[in-house]
Write a protein that holds these residues in place. Structure first.
Motif, short mmCIF file in Angstrom:
data_model
loop_
_atom_site.label_atom_id
_atom_site.label_comp_id
_atom_site.label_asym_id
_atom_site.label_seq_id
_atom_site.Cartn_x
_atom_site.Cartn_y
_atom_site.Cartn_z
N ARG A 30 0.81 -1.22 0.00
CA ARG A 30 0.00 0.00 0.00
C ARG A 30 0.85 1.28 0.00
NH1 ARG A 30 -1.68 3.77 3.02
NH2 ARG A 30 -0.77 2.99 4.94
N LEU A 31 1.86 1.35 0.83
CA LEU A 31 2.70 2.55 0.89
C LEU A 31 3.42 2.78 -0.44
CD1 LEU A 31 3.78 4.91 2.52
CD2 LEU A 31 5.59 3.41 3.36
N ARG A 32 3.92 1.70 -1.02
CA ARG A 32 4.61 1.82 -2.31
C ARG A 32 3.66 2.32 -3.39
NH1 ARG A 32 6.40 -3.57 -4.90
NH2 ARG A 32 4.16 -3.58 -5.18
N THR A 33 2.46 1.74 -3.44
CA THR A 33 1.52 2.16 -4.48
C THR A 33 0.99 3.57 -4.24
OG1 THR A 33 -0.37 1.10 -3.39
CG2 THR A 33 0.82 -0.19 -5.05
N LEU A 34 0.89 3.98 -2.98
CA LEU A 34 0.48 5.36 -2.68
C LEU A 34 1.50 6.33 -3.28
CD1 LEU A 34 -1.26 7.49 -1.21
CD2 LEU A 34 0.22 7.14 0.77
N ASN A 35 2.77 6.08 -3.02
CA ASN A 35 3.81 6.96 -3.55
C ASN A 35 3.90 6.89 -5.07
OD1 ASN A 35 5.16 8.30 -1.27
ND2 ASN A 35 5.37 6.21 -0.57
N LEU A 36 3.82 5.71 -5.63
CA LEU A 36 3.86 5.56 -7.07
C LEU A 36 2.69 6.29 -7.72
CD1 LEU A 36 5.18 4.22 -9.52
CD2 LEU A 36 3.73 2.23 -9.10
N GLY A 37 1.53 6.20 -7.10
CA GLY A 37 0.36 6.89 -7.62
C GLY A 37 0.53 8.39 -7.63
N ILE A 38 1.08 8.92 -6.55
CA ILE A 38 1.31 10.37 -6.48
C ILE A 38 2.32 10.79 -7.54
CG2 ILE A 38 2.14 12.26 -5.03
CD1 ILE A 38 -0.67 11.13 -4.28
N TYR A 39 3.36 9.97 -7.75
CA TYR A 39 4.31 10.27 -8.83
C TYR A 39 3.59 10.36 -10.17
CZ TYR A 39 7.97 8.64 -5.55
OH TYR A 39 8.79 8.46 -4.47
N ASN A 40 2.70 9.40 -10.44
CA ASN A 40 1.98 9.41 -11.71
C ASN A 40 1.08 10.63 -11.85
OD1 ASN A 40 2.97 7.24 -13.22
ND2 ASN A 40 1.78 5.80 -12.04
N VAL A 41 0.46 11.05 -10.76
CA VAL A 41 -0.37 12.26 -10.81
C VAL A 41 0.51 13.47 -11.17
CG1 VAL A 41 -1.74 13.87 -9.42
CG2 VAL A 41 -2.17 11.41 -9.26
N ILE A 42 1.68 13.56 -10.56
CA ILE A 42 2.58 14.68 -10.84
C ILE A 42 3.07 14.63 -12.28
CG2 ILE A 42 4.84 15.68 -10.26
CD1 ILE A 42 4.18 14.82 -7.32
N TRP A 43 3.44 13.45 -12.78
CA TRP A 43 3.83 13.30 -14.18
C TRP A 43 2.69 13.73 -15.10
CZ3 TRP A 43 8.53 12.80 -16.00
CH2 TRP A 43 9.52 12.11 -15.30
N GLY A 44 1.47 13.33 -14.74
CA GLY A 44 0.30 13.68 -15.55
C GLY A 44 0.08 15.18 -15.60
N ILE A 45 0.23 15.84 -14.47
CA ILE A 45 0.10 17.29 -14.44
C ILE A 45 1.17 17.93 -15.32
CG2 ILE A 45 0.33 19.34 -12.96
CD1 ILE A 45 -0.99 17.60 -10.72
N GLY A 46 2.39 17.39 -15.26
CA GLY A 46 3.47 17.90 -16.11
C GLY A 46 3.16 17.77 -17.59
N ALA A 47 2.60 16.63 -17.98
CA ALA A 47 2.24 16.42 -19.38
C ALA A 47 1.17 17.42 -19.82
CB ALA A 47 1.77 14.99 -19.60
N ILE A 48 0.18 17.61 -18.99
CA ILE A 48 -0.91 18.54 -19.34
C ILE A 48 -0.40 19.97 -19.41
CG2 ILE A 48 -3.08 19.53 -18.51
CD1 ILE A 48 -3.74 16.67 -17.44
N VAL A 49 0.40 20.38 -18.43
CA VAL A 49 0.95 21.74 -18.44
C VAL A 49 1.82 21.95 -19.67
CG1 VAL A 49 2.54 23.31 -17.24
CG2 VAL A 49 0.77 22.09 -15.95
N GLY A 50 2.67 20.96 -19.99
CA GLY A 50 3.50 21.07 -21.18
C GLY A 50 2.68 21.17 -22.45
N ALA A 51 1.63 20.37 -22.55
CA ALA A 51 0.76 20.39 -23.73
C ALA A 51 0.07 21.74 -23.87
CB ALA A 51 -0.26 19.26 -23.65
N VAL A 52 -0.40 22.29 -22.77
CA VAL A 52 -1.09 23.59 -22.81
C VAL A 52 -0.08 24.69 -23.19
CG1 VAL A 52 -2.27 25.32 -21.40
CG2 VAL A 52 -2.93 22.91 -21.25
N MET A 53 1.09 24.65 -22.58
CA MET A 53 2.12 25.66 -22.87
C MET A 53 2.57 25.60 -24.32
SD MET A 53 4.50 25.42 -19.44
CE MET A 53 5.77 26.49 -20.08
N LEU A 54 2.50 24.44 -24.92
CA LEU A 54 2.93 24.25 -26.31
C LEU A 54 2.18 25.17 -27.27
CD1 LEU A 54 4.80 22.49 -28.05
CD2 LEU A 54 2.95 20.83 -28.20
N GLY A 55 0.96 25.50 -26.94
CA GLY A 55 0.15 26.34 -27.82
C GLY A 55 0.21 27.81 -27.48
N GLY A 56 1.02 28.20 -26.50
CA GLY A 56 1.06 29.60 -26.08
C GLY A 56 2.39 30.25 -26.33
N ALA A 57 2.62 31.32 -25.59
CA ALA A 57 3.85 32.10 -25.74
C ALA A 57 5.09 31.33 -25.29
CB ALA A 57 3.73 33.40 -24.95
N ASP A 58 4.88 30.35 -24.41
CA ASP A 58 6.01 29.56 -23.89
C ASP A 58 6.09 28.20 -24.59
OD1 ASP A 58 6.68 31.53 -21.98
OD2 ASP A 58 5.07 30.82 -20.68
#
Length: 124
Positions: free
Chosen positions: A47-75
């Motif tokens: 459980r502890l391992r999967t909790l941490n792994l899950g949070i890592y995946n959420v952070i990676w997912g946020i990074g992908a979305i932020v990068g994708a959104v930024m791709l269409g803007g000034a940055d």
């Protein structure tokens, strides 16, 4: 082409977030047993391992979305870099998952396939 990459990046990021939430908070749900390859008797042990792994995946997912959104803007260069980094990392992580546990080939394909397509599109 940028619009397609953005859509794929947001979809991939969303997938990572969904998987991360499942790993973090639904490890005890027996309907997801195949996803985690965890024996119900071992759930508390991992459980502890999967909790941490899950949070890592959420952070990676946020990074992908932020990068994708930024791709269409000034940055757009920064967005391209962030999305490319996230995708290359997940191609490597998906490959590692396949090599370390062949039973998880479907999860490995889901983890490495979409970001491989995005990576190719970003580099051509």
């Amino acid at each position: 082409m940028t619009g397609l990459i953005q859509v794929l990046g947001v979809v991939f990021g969303g997938l990572l977030i969904v998987v991360g939430v499942a790993e973090s908070f639904f490890i005890r749900d027996q309907r997801l047993e195949r996803l985690f390859v965890a024996d119900p008797d071992d759930v508390e042990t991992v459980r502890l391992r999967t909790l941490n792994l899950g949070i890592y995946n959420v952070i990676w997912g946020i990074g992908a979305i932020v990068g994708a959104v930024m791709l269409g803007g000034a940055d757009s260069d920064e967005g391209r870099t962030l999305l490319l980094f996230t995708c290359v990392a997940h191609v490597i992580l998906g490959t590692d998952l396949l090599l370390s546990e062949r039973r998880l080939w479907g999860s490995a394909l889901a983890e490495a396939g979409p970001p491989l397509i995005i990576t190719i599109l970003l580099l051509v």
